[in-house]
Design an enzyme around this catalytic site. Structure first.
Site, PDB file in Angstrom:
ATOM      1  N   HIS A  96       0.873  -1.182   0.000  1.00  0.00           N
ATOM      2  CA  HIS A  96       0.000   0.000   0.000  1.00  0.00           C
ATOM      3  C   HIS A  96       0.909   1.231   0.000  1.00  0.00           C
ATOM      4  CE1 HIS A  96      -2.824   2.936   1.773  1.00  0.00           C
ATOM      5  NE2 HIS A  96      -3.813   2.106   1.497  1.00  0.00           N
ATOM      6  N   ASP A 142       3.203  -4.231   8.036  1.00  0.00           N
ATOM      7  CA  ASP A 142       1.980  -3.460   7.832  1.00  0.00           C
ATOM      8  C   ASP A 142       0.820  -4.433   7.979  1.00  0.00           C
ATOM      9  OD1 ASP A 142      -0.317  -2.406   6.772  1.00  0.00           O
ATOM     10  OD2 ASP A 142       0.613  -1.609   4.968  1.00  0.00           O
ATOM     11  N   GLN A 163      -4.388  -5.109   6.962  1.00  0.00           N
ATOM     12  CA  GLN A 163      -5.339  -6.141   6.524  1.00  0.00           C
ATOM     13  C   GLN A 163      -5.080  -7.474   7.227  1.00  0.00           C
ATOM     14  OE1 GLN A 163      -7.826  -5.385   4.456  1.00  0.00           O
ATOM     15  NE2 GLN A 163      -7.104  -3.378   3.768  1.00  0.00           N
ATOM     16  N   LYS A 196     -10.746  -0.709  10.316  1.00  0.00           N
ATOM     17  CA  LYS A 196     -10.959  -1.870   9.445  1.00  0.00           C
ATOM     18  C   LYS A 196     -11.465  -3.076  10.236  1.00  0.00           C
ATOM     19  CE  LYS A 196      -7.334  -0.363   6.253  1.00  0.00           C
ATOM     20  NZ  LYS A 196      -8.082   0.113   5.093  1.00  0.00           N
ATOM     21  N   CYS A 251      -4.702   2.438  -3.743  1.00  0.00           N
ATOM     22  CA  CYS A 251      -3.461   2.917  -3.101  1.00  0.00           C
ATOM     23  C   CYS A 251      -2.340   1.900  -3.290  1.00  0.00           C
ATOM     24  CB  CYS A 251      -3.653   3.200  -1.617  1.00  0.00           C
ATOM     25  SG  CYS A 251      -4.842   4.501  -1.302  1.00  0.00           S
TER      26      CYS A 251
HETATM   27  N1  PLP Z   1      -1.760  -0.749   4.521  1.00  0.00           N
HETATM   28  C1  PLP Z   1      -2.721  -1.497   3.974  1.00  0.00           C
HETATM   29  C2  PLP Z   1      -2.381  -2.872   3.490  1.00  0.00           C
HETATM   30  C3  PLP Z   1      -4.013  -1.004   3.867  1.00  0.00           C
HETATM   31  O1  PLP Z   1      -4.979  -1.749   3.333  1.00  0.00           O
HETATM   32  C4  PLP Z   1      -4.294   0.303   4.337  1.00  0.00           C
HETATM   33  C5  PLP Z   1      -5.646   0.888   4.183  1.00  0.00           C
HETATM   34  O2  PLP Z   1      -6.373   0.536   3.276  1.00  0.00           O
HETATM   35  C6  PLP Z   1      -3.259   1.032   4.917  1.00  0.00           C
HETATM   36  C7  PLP Z   1      -2.004   0.476   4.995  1.00  0.00           C
HETATM   37  C8  PLP Z   1      -3.492   2.399   5.465  1.00  0.00           C
HETATM   38  O3  PLP Z   1      -4.363   2.333   6.541  1.00  0.00           O
HETATM   39  P1  PLP Z   1      -4.969   3.671   7.188  1.00  0.00           P
HETATM   40  O4  PLP Z   1      -5.519   4.469   6.031  1.00  0.00           O
HETATM   41  O5  PLP Z   1      -6.009   3.172   8.106  1.00  0.00           O
HETATM   42  O6  PLP Z   1      -3.849   4.374   7.862  1.00  0.00           O
END
Ligand code: PLP
Length: 410
Positions: free
Chosen positions: A125, A202, A205, A228, A368
């Site tokens: 992401h 990270d 998910q 989430k 993203c």
């Molecule tokens: N990393 C992953 C794999 C994600 O799916 C997301 C959000 O969709 C993020 C990071 C960023 O999360 P947040 O926008 O809650 O900070």
């Protein structure tokens, strides 16, 4: 409780799922972007504002005491959720994005220099790419990438070549939001550690769809977002190994994070408060604690089993749709509750618009994850993502909508 789990029953706990959209009952299949919130979470947050609202750690009065107690109790719940050794290893952040930025800015600026390497993957992401690019630009470090195969799985055979003494950190997603790929952390983390690298996962998910045990995972940092997993927006967690957090510089300065303030210099509070400058998202933390309580009553085993069954059903039906291209691993064992696809000449935005007219909410775009889109040579995909309250009826509604996409675009 697990064998009795009924997603229809769980659905009733979520007020937002009771509505119609465009005259149709809502089929919410955009859970990888954010989940809906159960009544239990909304009620706890309302009750906090109605009865206990006060700043934390600052007042001696009753309301401040109650607010602090609830806020810190939520930290204990978050620690339990990922089996952290101590609640002191839980740093509240705005979400995964801020957690990764915190590590890149704090640990990164203290430990990364010219010629050092930061290892990411093409699957990441943007939240797990851009903070490292900013750090690399400031320090003269180089970013390297683990590439993907044609099913969107990491090419781990390249790891020995990519990992070396210059590799200072490996920052890798647990699960891809764009493809659903579940990364084999049990292979990546030991290899990174053997090369002497720090590891950040990270888990945006990951902590949602699987039981995470940071004590056995072997990473140094694990980041996830409350919104989430049935919690509110604006709250998330950076878990860090205590010794790492203790050695790190503060991320932001202000109230709450200090021990003593002098005219020219100050000293810092103990972890995790050292990283929590300013008035925090108190209601958010308490709401996330309530979300964890809610998820605990259902049980992660039941959620995982339900999502797996639903994915098996959805994938079987999707594979039969003429003109469909499905992205991500073929094996359900290697994928989470996410499916990205395109259909013939229909732009994913058109797919999403047509589905919306059927009351079916899916995401369309690059998610993203522009490096993933580039890898597959597409600008965008449509993405359906499931959660504990998703049902076979939701999946059937998705396919009714896709029939219309096919009727229009052929
Ligand atoms: N990393 C992953 C794999 C994600 O799916 C997301 C959000 O969709 C993020 C990071 C960023 O999360 P947040 O926008 O809650 O900070």
């Amino acid at each position: 409780m697990t064998s009795a789990f009924d997603p229809h029953r769980a659905r009733e706990d979520f007020p937002a799922l009771q509505q119609s959209v465009n005259g149709m009952p809502l089929a919410y299949l955009d859970n990888a972007a954010t989940s809906q919130k159960p009544r239990a979470v909304l009620d706890v947050m309302d009750a906090y504002y109605e009865h206990d609202n006060a700043n934390v750690h600052r007042g001696i009065h009753e309301l401040s005491r109650r607010a602090t107690e609830a806020y810190e109790a939520a930290r204990v719940k978050a620690a339990r959720w990922i089996n952290a050794a101590s609640a002191d290893e839980i740093v509240w952040t705005r979400g995964t994005t801020e957690a990764i930025n915190l590590v890149a800015a704090s640990w990164g600026l203290d430990n990364i220099g010219p010629g050092d390497e930061i290892l990411l993957s093409v699957l990441e992401h943007h939240s797990n790419i851009v903070p490292w690019q900013i750090l690399a630009a400031r320090t003269g470090a180089t970013i390297r990438y683990i590439e993907l195969d044609d099913q969107g799985r990491l090419l781990l055979d390249d790891l020995p070549r990519l990992l070396g003494e210059r590799t200072k950190i490996v920052a890798i997603s647990h699960v891809s939001n764009a493809l659903g790929t579940v990364n084999p952390l049990h292979e990546i983390i030991p290899a990174a550690k053997a090369a002497g690298a720090v590891v950040l996962v990270d888990g945006a998910q990951g902590a949602v769809h699987s039981s995470v045990d940071v004590q056995t995972l072997g990473a140094d940092f694990y980041a996830f977002s409350g919104h989430k997993m049935c919690g509110p927006t604006g709250i998330g967690v950076l878990w860090g190994r205590r010794d790492m957090l203790e050695r790190m510089s503060p991320y932001q300065g202000g109230g709450e994070m200090i021990h003593i303030v002098g005219r020219d210099a100050s000293s810092w509070a103990a972890v995790p408060h050292k990283f929590e400058a300013g008035t925090p998202n108190i209601a958010g933390a308490i709401g996330l604690g309530a979300a964890i309580d809610y998820l605990d009553t259902i049980g992660m085993d039941a959620i995982v089993r339900h999502e797996h069954e639903l994915m098996a059903y959805a994938m079987e039906r999707l594979r039969a749709v003429p003109g469909i291209r499905i992205f991500g691993p073929e094996s359900l064992e290697e994928r989470s509750a996410v499916v990205s696809f395109t259909m013939g000449d229909a732009h994913p935005h058109d797919i999403s618009t047509i589905l919306d007219a059927h009351g079916v909410a899916v995401r369309a775009g690059h998610h993203c994850a522009q490096l993933v889109m580039k890898h597959f040579g597409v600008p965008a995909t449509a993405r359906a993502s499931f959660y504990l309250y998703s049902t076979r009826e939701d999946v059937d509604r998705l396919f009714a909508g896709l029939d219309e996409v096919r009727a229009i675009f052929g």
